[in-house]
Write a protein that holds these residues in place. Structure first.
Motif, PDB file in Angstrom:
ATOM      1  N   TYR A  26      45.031   5.113   7.149  1.00 28.31           N
ATOM      2  CA  TYR A  26      44.999   4.217   6.568  1.00 28.31           C
ATOM      3  C   TYR A  26      45.443   3.504   5.807  1.00 28.31           C
ATOM      4  N   VAL A  27      44.727   3.684   4.779  1.00 29.52           N
ATOM      5  CA  VAL A  27      44.631   2.889   3.612  1.00 29.52           C
ATOM      6  C   VAL A  27      46.653   2.413   2.908  1.00 29.52           C
ATOM      7  N   LEU A  28      47.442   4.323   3.675  1.00 29.43           N
ATOM      8  CA  LEU A  28      48.572   3.653   2.802  1.00 29.43           C
ATOM      9  C   LEU A  28      49.799   2.558   3.694  1.00 29.43           C
ATOM     10  N   ASP A  29      49.239   1.999   4.529  1.00 29.24           N
ATOM     11  CA  ASP A  29      49.262   1.215   5.560  1.00 29.24           C
ATOM     12  C   ASP A  29      48.544  -0.526   4.716  1.00 29.24           C
ATOM     13  N   GLY A  30      47.493  -0.440   3.910  1.00 31.35           N
ATOM     14  CA  GLY A  30      47.386  -1.640   3.306  1.00 31.35           C
ATOM     15  C   GLY A  30      48.322  -1.245   1.801  1.00 31.35           C
ATOM     16  N   LEU A  31      48.596  -0.108   1.603  1.00 33.25           N
ATOM     17  CA  LEU A  31      48.955  -0.063   0.095  1.00 33.25           C
ATOM     18  C   LEU A  31      50.559  -0.219   0.896  1.00 33.25           C
ATOM     19  N   ALA A 292      39.344   9.213  -1.669  1.00 25.93           N
ATOM     20  CA  ALA A 292      38.725   7.566  -1.925  1.00 25.93           C
ATOM     21  C   ALA A 292      38.225   7.018  -0.818  1.00 25.93           C
ATOM     22  N   PHE A 293      39.823   6.871  -0.286  1.00 26.22           N
ATOM     23  CA  PHE A 293      39.406   5.786   0.337  1.00 26.22           C
ATOM     24  C   PHE A 293      39.601   6.375   2.507  1.00 26.22           C
ATOM     25  N   ASN A 294      38.895   7.364   1.842  1.00 24.40           N
ATOM     26  CA  ASN A 294      39.046   7.785   3.827  1.00 24.40           C
ATOM     27  C   ASN A 294      37.970   6.932   4.718  1.00 24.40           C
ATOM     28  N   TRP A 295      36.666   6.576   3.637  1.00 24.36           N
ATOM     29  CA  TRP A 295      35.948   5.240   4.616  1.00 24.36           C
ATOM     30  C   TRP A 295      36.944   4.268   5.332  1.00 24.36           C
ATOM     31  N   ILE A 296      37.952   3.704   4.890  1.00 27.36           N
ATOM     32  CA  ILE A 296      38.718   2.446   5.239  1.00 27.36           C
ATOM     33  C   ILE A 296      39.148   3.034   7.387  1.00 27.36           C
ATOM     34  N   ARG A 297      38.675   2.736   7.570  1.00 25.71           N
ATOM     35  CA  ARG A 297      39.285   2.501   9.224  1.00 25.71           C
ATOM     36  C   ARG A 297      39.524   1.454   9.665  1.00 25.71           C
TER      37      ARG A 297
END
Length: 387
Positions: A26-31, A292-297
């Motif tokens: 999901y972090v890639l969408d945020g990036l 490192a950002f796997n907690w982002i869901r």
């Protein structure tokens, strides 16, 4: 069961569980959203060549905003890093037809709408408000709709489209690898060959080679691919070496790239700050790949990520027109907020009313087209073969 680590790179061919499938990042969408907003802020706050847009210089009206905007063009570099990562990830185990279909469906629906809306803006709005903005010809509009205007020497309707030509050249190169078939070894070889070709292009001053391998921005795509290999197969010294070398070459290219952006800011940019932004871009993509950002869901990031492309396509020329008008009635920062909200709404409408209904239809039609091609290959050319 996944193959043992030592055998995994060469044994993995497909995209299923045996291929080491990972949960959605999901972090890639945020990036992607951060990268898009960076480019938006560059055009809206960083560029000072056109003070008439804000009825004054952004550096004087919004000093802090201009400082951020003057360096946020590095969002393009983050885009290219993510693109290398995502394209390699999405193509694993897929055919050339799948690859072409995914790119056409992803790029063209929103792009066609953006070209038409920008054309309307440039044709009609200046007439209403009495601006002297150059009106595009019908031929220029039609050629822009092809997304192939730059190689035939036709200017972009919106300058921001230049990155699409960079992406298309990356897709052409990677498409050759997809046709051969993706394996760990072949992707590594691709990174190495492209890197050597980029170095040769820089050293030889051979225009055709430079057009194909784009030595200025190749390092971001290559690094993104290598970072994906870290994500899929685990980091090792070879992959760290590729990413590190790409960073070294990227920082070197910043000297020339920053000079072009200084023409927009009308003042000198700090090489140290530029390098810092570039390093952060590398760092966050690496961190995402290593978990490192796997907690982002946060599932809303999926929607946010979907809005980045139409926002990117619409924001510059149309956004400038909106800023110029609203600035007559609002202070600078309220104007910025208002235009941001309007453009995000426009991006959502393009996604909801154009991309979502049109993309599945285009995918079905293209899948059927490539199925017909495969059938023709399997039957030896159909009727023509019988003759």
């Amino acid at each position: 069961m996944s193959p043992p680590p030592a055998a995994q790179p060469e044994e993995v061919r497909g995209g299923g569980a045996a291929a080491g499938k990972r949960p959605r990042l999901y972090v890639l969408d945020g990036l992607r959203l951060i990268a898009a907003m960076g480019v938006v802020l560059w055009h809206w706050l960083g560029v000072e060549r056109f003070p008439q847009i804000w009825h004054g210089k952004p550096s004087e009206l919004m000093p802090a905003g201009h400082l951020v905007g003057a360096y946020s063009w590095t969002g393009v570099e983050l885009f290219f890093l993510i693109s290398g990562f995502v394209i390699c990830m999405s193509c694993w185990g897929r055919s050339v037809g799948d690859f072409v279909t995914s790119r056409v469906v992803r790029l063209f629906p929103a792009y066609w709408v953006a070209v038409l809306l920008t054309s309307v803006c440039l044709l009609i709005v200046p007439t209403i408000w009495g601006d002297n903005t150059k009106r595009p010809t019908l031929s220029r509009i039609l050629t822009n709709l092809s997304m192939a205007n730059m190689p035939v020497g036709v200017d972009n309707l919106d300058p921001v489209y230049w990155t699409l030509w960079a992406e298309l050249r990356f897709y052409l190169l990677f498409g050759v690898l997809v046709a051969i078939g993706l394996t760990y070894r072949r992707v590594l070889a691709f990174c190495g060959i492209w890197g050597v070709a980029a170095l040769m292009a820089s050293a030889s001053n051979f225009p055709l080679l430079s057009v194909i391998v784009q030595p200025t921005y190749a390092w971001y795509f290559i690094a993104g691919i290598a970072i994906f290999l870290m994500y899929r197969f685990g980091p090792n010294l070879l992959l760290w070496g590729i990413v590190g070398f790409c960073w070294l070459m990227a920082q070197d290219s910043l000297r020339g790239v920053a000079g072009g952006y200084e023409y927009g800011t009308q003042h000198k940019l700090s090489w140290t700050l530029t390098l810092f932004c570039t390093t952060v871009a590398f760092g966050v993509v690496i961190a995402a790949a290593l978990g490192a950002f796997n907690w982002i869901r946060w599932k809303w990031l999926t929607v946010a990520g979907a809005l980045t492309y139409p926002l990117y396509l619409l924001h510059q020329m149309i956004g400038w027109q909106l800023i110029t008008r609203l600035r007559r009635y609002l202070e600078p920062y309220p104007t910025l907020i208002a235009v941001t909200v309007i453009m995000m709404l426009a991006a959502y409408l393009v996604h909801r009313l154009v991309e979502r209904p049109l993309a599945p239809w285009m995918k079905r039609k293209l899948d059927a087209s490539f199925a017909q091609v495969r059938k023709d290959v399997l039957t030896g050319g159909g009727r023509a073969a019988k003759g």
